[in-house]
Design an enzyme around this catalytic site. Structure first.
Site, PDB file in Angstrom:
ATOM      1  N   TYR A  80       0.689  -1.246  -0.030  1.00 21.23           N
ATOM      2  CA  TYR A  80      -0.015  -0.064  -0.042  1.00 21.23           C
ATOM      3  C   TYR A  80       0.704   1.495  -0.013  1.00 21.23           C
ATOM      4  O   TYR A  80       2.036   1.291   0.452  1.00 21.23           O
ATOM      5  CB  TYR A  80      -0.850   0.057   1.274  1.00 21.23           C
ATOM      6  CG  TYR A  80      -2.045  -0.638   1.320  1.00 21.23           C
ATOM      7  CD1 TYR A  80      -3.233  -0.638   0.270  1.00 21.23           C
ATOM      8  CD2 TYR A  80      -2.418  -1.716   2.343  1.00 21.23           C
ATOM      9  CE1 TYR A  80      -4.406  -1.165   0.477  1.00 21.23           C
ATOM     10  CE2 TYR A  80      -3.619  -2.502   2.418  1.00 21.23           C
ATOM     11  CZ  TYR A  80      -4.523  -2.420   1.635  1.00 21.23           C
ATOM     12  OH  TYR A  80      -5.701  -3.058   1.697  1.00 21.23           O
ATOM     13  N   GLU A 126      -5.487  -1.035   8.516  1.00 18.43           N
ATOM     14  CA  GLU A 126      -5.477  -0.755   9.866  1.00 18.43           C
ATOM     15  C   GLU A 126      -4.235   0.354  10.017  1.00 18.43           C
ATOM     16  O   GLU A 126      -3.509   0.258  11.110  1.00 18.43           O
ATOM     17  CB  GLU A 126      -4.823  -2.178  10.645  1.00 18.43           C
ATOM     18  CG  GLU A 126      -6.051  -3.142  10.685  1.00 18.43           C
ATOM     19  CD  GLU A 126      -6.204  -3.858   9.408  1.00 18.43           C
ATOM     20  OE1 GLU A 126      -7.228  -3.574   8.962  1.00 18.43           O
ATOM     21  OE2 GLU A 126      -5.470  -4.499   8.820  1.00 18.43           O
ATOM     22  N   ASN A 184      -9.691   0.821  -2.439  1.00 18.95           N
ATOM     23  CA  ASN A 184      -9.588  -0.275  -1.806  1.00 18.95           C
ATOM     24  C   ASN A 184     -11.015  -0.617  -1.340  1.00 18.95           C
ATOM     25  O   ASN A 184     -11.556   0.062  -0.407  1.00 18.95           O
ATOM     26  CB  ASN A 184      -8.468  -0.238  -0.512  1.00 18.95           C
ATOM     27  CG  ASN A 184      -8.157  -1.462   0.045  1.00 18.95           C
ATOM     28  OD1 ASN A 184      -7.888  -2.426  -0.506  1.00 18.95           O
ATOM     29  ND2 ASN A 184      -8.610  -1.551   1.301  1.00 18.95           N
ATOM     30  N   GLU A 185     -11.356  -1.882  -1.535  1.00 23.52           N
ATOM     31  CA  GLU A 185     -12.840  -2.606  -0.880  1.00 23.52           C
ATOM     32  C   GLU A 185     -13.843  -1.301  -1.020  1.00 23.52           C
ATOM     33  O   GLU A 185     -14.593  -1.056   0.022  1.00 23.52           O
ATOM     34  CB  GLU A 185     -12.315  -2.929   0.532  1.00 23.52           C
ATOM     35  CG  GLU A 185     -11.560  -4.497   0.744  1.00 23.52           C
ATOM     36  CD  GLU A 185     -11.567  -5.099   1.728  1.00 23.52           C
ATOM     37  OE1 GLU A 185     -11.984  -4.263   2.855  1.00 23.52           O
ATOM     38  OE2 GLU A 185     -11.096  -6.239   1.792  1.00 23.52           O
ATOM     39  N   GLU A 265      -6.221 -10.564  -1.327  1.00 24.18           N
ATOM     40  CA  GLU A 265      -5.974 -10.389   0.201  1.00 24.18           C
ATOM     41  C   GLU A 265      -6.624 -11.923   0.713  1.00 24.18           C
ATOM     42  O   GLU A 265      -7.559 -11.986   1.061  1.00 24.18           O
ATOM     43  CB  GLU A 265      -6.807  -9.648   0.997  1.00 24.18           C
ATOM     44  CG  GLU A 265      -6.277  -8.023   0.778  1.00 24.18           C
ATOM     45  CD  GLU A 265      -6.939  -7.092   1.688  1.00 24.18           C
ATOM     46  OE1 GLU A 265      -7.409  -7.684   2.514  1.00 24.18           O
ATOM     47  OE2 GLU A 265      -6.607  -5.847   1.529  1.00 24.18           O
ATOM     48  N   TYR A 330       0.369  -9.627  12.809  1.00 22.26           N
ATOM     49  CA  TYR A 330      -0.596 -10.435  11.993  1.00 22.26           C
ATOM     50  C   TYR A 330      -0.659 -11.892  11.972  1.00 22.26           C
ATOM     51  O   TYR A 330      -1.176 -12.442  11.476  1.00 22.26           O
ATOM     52  CB  TYR A 330      -0.490  -9.876  10.570  1.00 22.26           C
ATOM     53  CG  TYR A 330      -1.885  -9.787   9.995  1.00 22.26           C
ATOM     54  CD1 TYR A 330      -2.489  -8.647   9.958  1.00 22.26           C
ATOM     55  CD2 TYR A 330      -2.244 -10.768   9.169  1.00 22.26           C
ATOM     56  CE1 TYR A 330      -3.767  -8.492   9.582  1.00 22.26           C
ATOM     57  CE2 TYR A 330      -3.721 -10.545   8.412  1.00 22.26           C
ATOM     58  CZ  TYR A 330      -4.265  -9.123   8.463  1.00 22.26           C
ATOM     59  OH  TYR A 330      -5.426  -9.264   8.047  1.00 22.26           O
TER      60      TYR A 330
END
Ligand SMILES: *[C@@H]1O[C@H](CO)[C@@H](O)[C@H](O)[C@H]1NC(C)=O
Ligand SMILES: *[C@@H]1O[C@H](CO)[C@@H](O)[C@H](O)[C@H]1NC(C)=O
Ligand SMILES: *[C@@H]1O[C@H](CO)[C@@H](O)[C@H](O)[C@H]1NC(C)=O
Ligand SMILES: *[C@@H]1O[C@H](CO)[C@@H](O)[C@H](O)[C@H]1NC(C)=O
Ligand SMILES: *[C@@H]1O[C@H](CO)[C@@H](O)[C@H](O)[C@H]1NC(C)=O
Ligand SMILES: *[C@@H]1O[C@H](CO)[C@@H](O)[C@H](O)[C@H]1NC(C)=O
Length: 656
Positions: A80, A126, A184-185, A265, A330
């Site tokens: 990103y 996030e 994004n989304e 993803e 993560y």
């Protein structure tokens, strides 16, 4: 002919090393809609990719991490671009050091990794405000991620800076970037504004050319794809391990009847929130679904392959308000510190079933060193150090102002007023509209009274004499990064009341803590008053410093390490001026903070600065922080009930 040659020479001179015209046929990247695969240099191509965010890994370690990803058998990485990481103030850009994305792209290129660039403007991730700069909120009514004209103007200016820098790194121009994601989304967002997507499509093509493959990513269901996709933008999906892979890709087929199947993803783990248990996803489950995806000939990006760290103030938050911790480990195949894990080798083995793995050794895990305890001493409270932390005159305002109104976007602001009368009996100090964003540390005349917290604690009792200072130190704990609550104002966003009266006549001190710590925060020379008279669990927010040297005679030091906070409660920590992030061991699940070796020095004493917001151990017991050689990000604490349920993927993806 002569003119053409000249152009090539000029172009070659301008392009970064390693890029530019190469011998042989022209490099191309595209989509074969008839045969359901990508075309790289006119040959069928399928990628296996992994996510790594350059903004979450120190530049010093980029090469090490990329090499480990290469050795796992990945063809590509996905990153990103967080807009707010580069354009801190309108028109002020930073592409240096840890923000040098072009250097990151060059490294990927040298190592032989392709790049899938998720250029934003919104990224979620996030990351604070999903990557959107907080200064966009200076227009309070702005509708983010829509064709709001002020929003589009800012996006247009930013992309006019970013995308021309990216253009030389496109695959067809000799670089590693094969595809560029738009938004994004977007299908999970309420606005559903096709004009906005069309604007972005045009803008991206304008700067990157017509050949570039632009794509979108949405949750694998028709309902998400409906508002997230646009003719001309290649639609991909995302879904977690354990999904029915056939069904998930059928949803992609509803938007792209032909062309390559892509999961952009595929989750190798999951995110954490303070106060909720650490997320873990089993290797077996991931390996099984990954195998199914690859067996279908599909393309995949493992999100995350390496999560890294939310240094400084960069973490985001979800609603109902819960912010993410400093670690973005993560539970990924490479740990926060880049360590090889069992998951890494298991997934590498799965990948090896479908393509030859690169020859040669996998770079080893970097060694960690336990430097031990470092004694800390109190420098003074925030109030005592105020003339250093906020050298200008305070801003006077009848009612409180937000961080954005103060043009301070991160960190801490002190709001001060005086008590209008004597409060000898405990009197409720209230935030009736839940307007403390996000946590306020309250003192009267230097004595801590308690904490107000967004969504959790709206009232505390205070006592104090007429005319004494009521100090409300407000912490921005990270802006909401997902959903309709993105426009997340910080500070006191509504009035506080004391008893029956609304508090007025504030003196507001924006605190430039990072600059001051960078220059070296010094004691005021006065004896620091301790709040011994108050037996509460709180003390006034205060700074502590400690120094340590790297032991001599041991080879290969300094090495990476982790800090532990025995007896400390909640705060922020810097080493040699580098803001490592927030600690909050009493809330968990993260207990230790990762310290990359590149911020440590052997040639001088290393300086630790801690801002403890609630209660340090220093008045009660031995007062130290401790460097250990093992991370602890999964502490079992008393979590809120229902915390397990709160952030399941379905709930999180659902545009509530
Ligand atoms: C997976 O989804 C496909 C397509 O919807 C369906 O035919 C199949 O039965 C599903 N498999 C399982 C195990 O549910
Ligand atoms: C507040 O109380 C003090 C004694 O504690 C007294 O001297 C003072 O006059 C009082 N002030 C007001 C405004 O009532
Ligand atoms: C504040 O004090 C009053 C009176 O002592 C008490 O009833 C109330 O529970 C206290 N509230 C809080 C939030 O501590
Ligand atoms: C505080 O209250 C005043 C008076 O009602 C109002 O004008 C003002 O907008 C409020 N300020 C905030 C930040 O809510
Ligand atoms: C730490 O602070 C001391 C004293 O101010 C200074 O001499 C030293 O250079 C600093 N260390 C680093 C790494 O900046
Ligand atoms: C935390 O993680 C460590 C290392 O993976 C593991 O050994 C330990 O059992 C975990 N603790 C909890 C409470 O899950």
């Amino acid at each position: 002919m002569v003119r053409l040659l000249l152009q090539a020479a000029v172009l070659g001179a301008l392009l970064p090393a390693g890029l530019g015209a190469r011998n042989g046929p022209q490099r191309t990247f595209g989509i074969d809609y008839d045969k359901n695969y990508f075309l790289k240099d006119r040959k069928p191509f399928r990628y296996i990719s992994g996510s790594i965010h350059y903004s979450r890994v120190p530049r010093y370690y980029w090469k090490d991490r990329l090499l480990k990803m290469k050795m796992a058998g990945l063809d590509a990485i996905q990153t990103y671009v967080p807009w707010n990481y580069h354009e801190f103030k309108p028109g002020v850009y930073n592409f240096f050091n840890d923000r040098d994305i072009e250097y990151f792209l060059q490294l990927a290129n040298e190592i032989g990794l392709l790049v899938i660039l998720r250029a934003g403007p919104y990224i979620c991730a996030e990351w604070d405000m999903g990557g959107l700069p907080a200064w966009l909120l200076e227009k309070e009514s702005i509708v983010l991620r829509s064709s709001d004209s002020d929003y589009l103007a800012a996006v247009g200016r930013w992309m006019g800076v970013l995308l021309p820098r990216m253009k030389p790194y496109l695959y067809q121009n000799g670089g590693p970037i094969i595809m560029v994601q738009v938004e994004n989304e977007y299908g999970s967002y309420f606005a559903c504004d096709y004009d906005y997507l069309r604007y972005l499509q045009k803008l991206f093509h304008h700067h990157l050319g017509d050949e570039v493959v632009l794509f979108t990513t949405d949750g694998a269901s028709k309902s998400f794809l409906r508002c997230g996709t646009l003719q001309g933008l290649f639609a991909t999906v995302d879904f977690p391990p354990g999904s029915n892979v056939t069904a998930a890709f059928l949803s992609q087929r509803s938007s792209e009847p032909t062309g390559p199947l892509v999961n952009s993803e595929f989750y190798t783990g999951w995110l954490d929130h303070w106060g909720h248990p650490h997320s873990v996803v089993s290797t077996e489950k991931i390996a099984k679904t990954l195998n199914e995806i690859l067996a279908q000939g599909a393309n995949v990006n493992l999100y995350m392959f390496l999560g890294g760290t939310n240094f400084a103030y960069w973490n985001g938050a979800n609603m109902p308000y819960a912010s993410q911790p400093t670690s973005y480990d993560y539970d990924a195949p490479l740990s926060e510190a880049g360590d090889l894990t069992g998951k890494y080798f298991a997934l590498r083995e799965v990948i090896g079933r479908y393509k030859p793995l690169p020859e040669g050794p996998v770079p080893p895990t970097t060694p960690k060193y336990a430097y031990g305890q470092v004694a800390m001493e109190k420098l003074g409270t925030v109030a005592e150090l105020l003339s250093d932390l906020s050298p200008s005159e305070p801003i006077r305002s009848t009612y409180p102002l937000t961080f954005v109104q103060l043009k301070q976007y991160f960190g801490f602001v002190l709001y001060r007023t005086t008590l209008p009368k004597n409060y000898s009996e405990p009197t409720p100090l209230r935030s009736p509209l839940n307007g403390v964003h996000d946590r306020a540390y309250v003192s009267v005349d230097g004595v801590a009274q308690g904490v107000l917290e967004r969504g959790k604690s709206y009232v505390i009792n205070i006592t104090g004499k007429a005319g004494t200072n009521l100090d409300v130190l407000v912490e921005n704990m990270g802006r909401v990064n997902y959903g309709r609550y993105n426009n997340d104002f910080k500070g006191l966003v509504s009035n506080l009341s004391l008893g029956q009266v609304t508090l007025v006549d504030w003196k507001i001190y924006p605190l430039d803590i990072d600059s001051v710590v960078g220059r070296g925060l010094n004691s005021r020379g006065e004896e620091s008053k301790t709040a011994a008279s108050n037996p509460s669990r709180y003390a006034a927010p205060a700074f502590y410093i400690g120094r340590f040297s790297i032991p001599s005679g041991i080879p290969d030091l300094p090495q990476d390490t982790y800090i532990k906070f025995p007896g400390w409660t909640k705060g922020q920590i810097w080493i040699n001026g580098f803001n490592l992030g927030r600690y909050w061991p009493v809330r968990g699940p993260q207990v230790t903070l990762f310290v990359p070796s590149n911020i440590l020095v052997s040639s001088a004493l290393n300086n630790i600065t801690v801002l403890e917001l609630e209660q340090s151990p220093c008045d009660i017991q031995k007062c130290a922080i401790e460097f250990v050689d093992k991370p602890e990000i999964n502490a079992t604490l008393q979590y809120e009930s229902n915390s397990q349920k709160l952030f399941t993927k379905d709930l999180w993806l659902d545009p509530l």
